[in-house]
Design a protein around this motif. Structure first.
Motif, PDB file in Angstrom:
ATOM      1  N   VAL A  93     -25.710 -24.345 -10.262  1.00 62.28           N
ATOM      2  CA  VAL A  93     -26.764 -24.443 -11.290  1.00 62.28           C
ATOM      3  C   VAL A  93     -27.603 -25.692 -11.032  1.00 62.28           C
ATOM      4  N   GLY A  94     -28.840 -25.661 -11.522  1.00 63.07           N
ATOM      5  CA  GLY A  94     -29.709 -26.836 -11.390  1.00 63.07           C
ATOM      6  C   GLY A  94     -30.208 -27.066  -9.985  1.00 63.07           C
ATOM      7  N   SER A  95     -30.203 -26.017  -9.172  1.00 59.24           N
ATOM      8  CA  SER A  95     -30.545 -26.164  -7.758  1.00 59.24           C
ATOM      9  C   SER A  95     -32.000 -25.830  -7.469  1.00 59.24           C
ATOM     10  N   GLY A  96     -32.681 -25.163  -8.415  1.00 62.02           N
ATOM     11  CA  GLY A  96     -34.038 -24.682  -8.138  1.00 62.02           C
ATOM     12  C   GLY A  96     -34.054 -23.339  -7.431  1.00 62.02           C
ATOM     13  N   PRO A 179     -30.158 -30.227  -1.643  1.00 64.81           N
ATOM     14  CA  PRO A 179     -29.585 -31.568  -1.737  1.00 64.81           C
ATOM     15  C   PRO A 179     -29.034 -31.759  -3.155  1.00 64.81           C
ATOM     16  N   GLN A 180     -27.765 -32.074  -3.244  1.00 60.32           N
ATOM     17  CA  GLN A 180     -27.104 -32.007  -4.556  1.00 60.32           C
ATOM     18  C   GLN A 180     -27.366 -33.253  -5.400  1.00 60.32           C
ATOM     19  N   ILE A 181     -28.631 -33.411  -5.763  1.00 67.19           N
ATOM     20  CA  ILE A 181     -29.006 -34.438  -6.733  1.00 67.19           C
ATOM     21  C   ILE A 181     -29.344 -33.730  -8.039  1.00 67.19           C
ATOM     22  N   GLU A 182     -29.338 -34.470  -9.115  1.00 68.90           N
ATOM     23  CA  GLU A 182     -29.729 -33.853 -10.383  1.00 68.90           C
ATOM     24  C   GLU A 182     -31.236 -34.003 -10.565  1.00 68.90           C
ATOM     25  N   ARG A 236     -44.603 -33.478  -6.945  1.00 68.99           N
ATOM     26  CA  ARG A 236     -43.204 -33.197  -7.217  1.00 68.99           C
ATOM     27  C   ARG A 236     -42.253 -33.675  -6.136  1.00 68.99           C
ATOM     28  N   SER A 237     -42.736 -33.668  -4.900  1.00 73.37           N
ATOM     29  CA  SER A 237     -41.801 -33.890  -3.792  1.00 73.37           C
ATOM     30  C   SER A 237     -41.250 -35.304  -3.793  1.00 73.37           C
ATOM     31  N   ILE A 238     -41.920 -36.238  -4.503  1.00 71.81           N
ATOM     32  CA  ILE A 238     -41.381 -37.598  -4.560  1.00 71.81           C
ATOM     33  C   ILE A 238     -40.044 -37.647  -5.285  1.00 71.81           C
ATOM     34  N   LEU A 239     -39.722 -36.580  -6.044  1.00 63.45           N
ATOM     35  CA  LEU A 239     -38.442 -36.534  -6.749  1.00 63.45           C
ATOM     36  C   LEU A 239     -37.312 -36.040  -5.842  1.00 63.45           C
ATOM     37  N   ILE A 240     -37.660 -35.581  -4.639  1.00 64.99           N
ATOM     38  CA  ILE A 240     -36.655 -34.999  -3.747  1.00 64.99           C
ATOM     39  C   ILE A 240     -36.496 -35.898  -2.521  1.00 64.99           C
ATOM     40  N   PRO A 241     -35.361 -36.585  -2.415  1.00 64.00           N
ATOM     41  CA  PRO A 241     -35.185 -37.496  -1.275  1.00 64.00           C
ATOM     42  C   PRO A 241     -35.257 -36.747   0.054  1.00 64.00           C
ATOM     43  N   GLY A 262     -38.775 -23.365  -6.400  1.00 60.44           N
ATOM     44  CA  GLY A 262     -38.908 -23.541  -7.838  1.00 60.44           C
ATOM     45  C   GLY A 262     -39.382 -24.948  -8.129  1.00 60.44           C
ATOM     46  N   SER A 263     -38.701 -25.635  -9.035  1.00 59.15           N
ATOM     47  CA  SER A 263     -39.076 -27.017  -9.315  1.00 59.15           C
ATOM     48  C   SER A 263     -38.146 -27.989  -8.593  1.00 59.15           C
ATOM     49  N   GLY A 264     -37.389 -27.479  -7.592  1.00 62.69           N
ATOM     50  CA  GLY A 264     -36.528 -28.311  -6.796  1.00 62.69           C
ATOM     51  C   GLY A 264     -35.177 -28.512  -7.458  1.00 62.69           C
ATOM     52  N   PRO A 265     -34.284 -29.283  -6.817  1.00 62.05           N
ATOM     53  CA  PRO A 265     -34.485 -30.021  -5.573  1.00 62.05           C
ATOM     54  C   PRO A 265     -34.340 -29.209  -4.291  1.00 62.05           C
ATOM     55  N   SER A 266     -33.970 -27.922  -4.382  1.00 55.39           N
ATOM     56  CA  SER A 266     -33.821 -27.148  -3.142  1.00 55.39           C
ATOM     57  C   SER A 266     -35.149 -27.026  -2.415  1.00 55.39           C
TER      58      SER A 266
END
Lengths: 320, 320
Positions: A93-96, A179-182, A236-241, A262-266
């Motif tokens: 869950v929460g993966s985008g 990437p498994q970030i929240e 948006r991509s600045i939120l995804i390392p 979606g809205s990431g982080p995938s």
């Protein structure tokens, strides 16, 4: 379906937005996905009797998306008997990747079968959307529609809802790296500007029109040239390392295009062959190799079919 | 083409923007259009020896779009012999139907034939665009590309130029009404806002994606549902007297959709049959009946083919 056996339905993960198709386009994967098992019960009401594959999800049918979807269908049809549901999560869950949508779509599909198919698969979209409303506060369709219908799906409008199944080119493969970030969808949405410069808008709809033509004509070069998003991705991509490096790696490895799922982080990338998609996966993995960020990766064909009944469980549920 | 006879080329009028396809989409009509006659001359340089059908156009090859297009082609190819050109205008200028584009496309097509077809028709787009640069100061392609290539054409991008021919559904008919007021493209462009609200942008590209799918799948219902422009039409249509009433009349008469042709003042409507398109014409005419505004109307199939060589002149030139 005899002797009150469970109907088992599977619905896949999905990629929404697809670069230039922000809020209007999504496509299905074959894998991963969720299973919902459903059967009629004589007791009234809905009971969720098992949740496998992931911890922390409520078994309260008013709180779990599968219960919400099922209840909406029963209410709409005026059905008073009950349902027993089980949820087997096969994706994080929460993966985008449309996790709540896969559960919602599988629930809608399974319940429809138990009830003797009162709805077409397209008609199930509005019920699965109630799961999205529960999960995110917004009854969006760009994940549930492709999860139900397979291939690419356009959500042209919501008022009234206009869902356009587009199918998919015969050979199109998706690589996903998670990437498994929240990353909260609400944050990913809140940072977007409310106004778009006209010039960027024109480029965006030129690209979306190109992507549509590429998909419908099976023109892989055009698909690749069109997979851009100059409006939302930069914000948006600045939120995804490591997003930028991963995208560059995917394109260098031969992907047609790459963007936020979606809205990431995938992050997803599309390729014209399965071999290419595997090479892209290796290249994307490499960018995270020494980052300390845990990742999951998936390679899947973009399938013609979405949700379906299965005879046997097909999942090896992941523990998130 | 023997004995130094003229090659006669015809190129049709076009509708650019097409509601939700602002700056990226256009389609061809079969009629009206322009003819350019071209033949090799031994004297160097380009001479325009006749202009029929309309007054006020310069015969200076550096000032008339057909001379500009021809010169660009000669220069590119390093050709030193001359050309004699004649222009037969079959359509009014300043109408929003791509008048300069039709002349430019016909010139590019005719000159290419005289020179032994060094270019494909798609390659002619960049030369015809030089006529647009001369006429409007902007080398846009959304009129010249469909005039050359026929059907619907997407201009996905200009940097580099990416022209995507889309063909057309088998039966699609266009009604045009041209209220003969003067409306400068520069004014029609200058009143547009430079920022688009995100929500309107999303609706616009949802509609454009729907229009693309409708056109490529031959889904007339989807074409009709998608022919909307909530961004530019509200701003621009105030410059066109009776626009709102004319659009309502066209839709009431059964048109799939209706909008501003190019930057106006012409108004176009699309219909699924020739009979419908004629009924739409009568309804649109009616709105101007007692206005005192002179109008011209046209009904044309959207053709697969655009510019072409003709054996005999096909025009009955209009006097503007």
């Amino acid at each position: 379906m005899t002797n009150n056996e469970f109907v088992k339905a599977y619905a896949p993960a999905t990629v929404a937005n697809v670069c230039c198709g922000f809020d209007v386009l999504g496509f299905a994967l074959d894998y991963p996905g969720d299973e919902v098992w459903a059967r009629r019960s004589n007791a009234p009401g809905i009971r969720i009797t098992d949740i496998k594959g992931i911890g922390g999800l409520s078994a309260d049918p008013a709180e779990n998306v599968i219960g919400v979807v099922a209840q909406k269908m029963l209410t709409e049809l005026g059905i008073t008997h009950g349902l027993e549901l089980q949820l087997h999560k096969g994706m994080p869950v929460g993966s985008g990747m449309g996790s709540s949508a896969a559960s919602s779509a599988a629930a809608a599909f399974a319940v429809n079968e138990v009830l003797g198919k009162p709805f077409t698969t397209e008609e199930l979209v509005v019920y699965a959307m109630e799961g999205e409303r529960k999960a995110s506060g917004s009854a969006h369709a760009d994940n549930v529609a492709p999860s139900l219908l397979g291939g690419f799906v356009l959500i042209r409008d919501y008022d009234p809802l206009d869902v356009v199944p587009l199918g998919t080119p015969v050979d199109l493969y998706c690589t996903i790296i998670y990437p498994q970030i929240e990353l909260k969808t609400s944050l990913a949405r809140s940072i977007l500007k409310k106004e778009i410069p006209m010039k960027k808008g024109i480029r965006q709809w030129g690209n979306l029109a190109g992507l549509m033509a590429g998909l419908l004509k099976g023109d892989y070069g055009l698909i690749g040239r069109s997979l851009h998003d100059e409006i939302f991705e930069p914000e948006r991509s600045i939120l995804i390392p490591l997003f930028k490096q991963t995208k560059e790696a995917a394109l260098s490895a031969g992907a047609l295009g790459c963007g936020i799922s979606g809205s990431g982080p995938s992050i997803f990338a599309l390729s014209a062959t399965a071999e290419q998609a595997e090479e892209v996966k290796l290249a994307m993995q490499q960018t995270y190799a020494e980052s300390g960020i845990e990742i999951k990766t998936y390679v899947s064909k973009v399938p013609e079919q979405g949700a379906r009944v299965i005879e046997q469980p097909i999942l090896q549920p992941v523990q998130a």
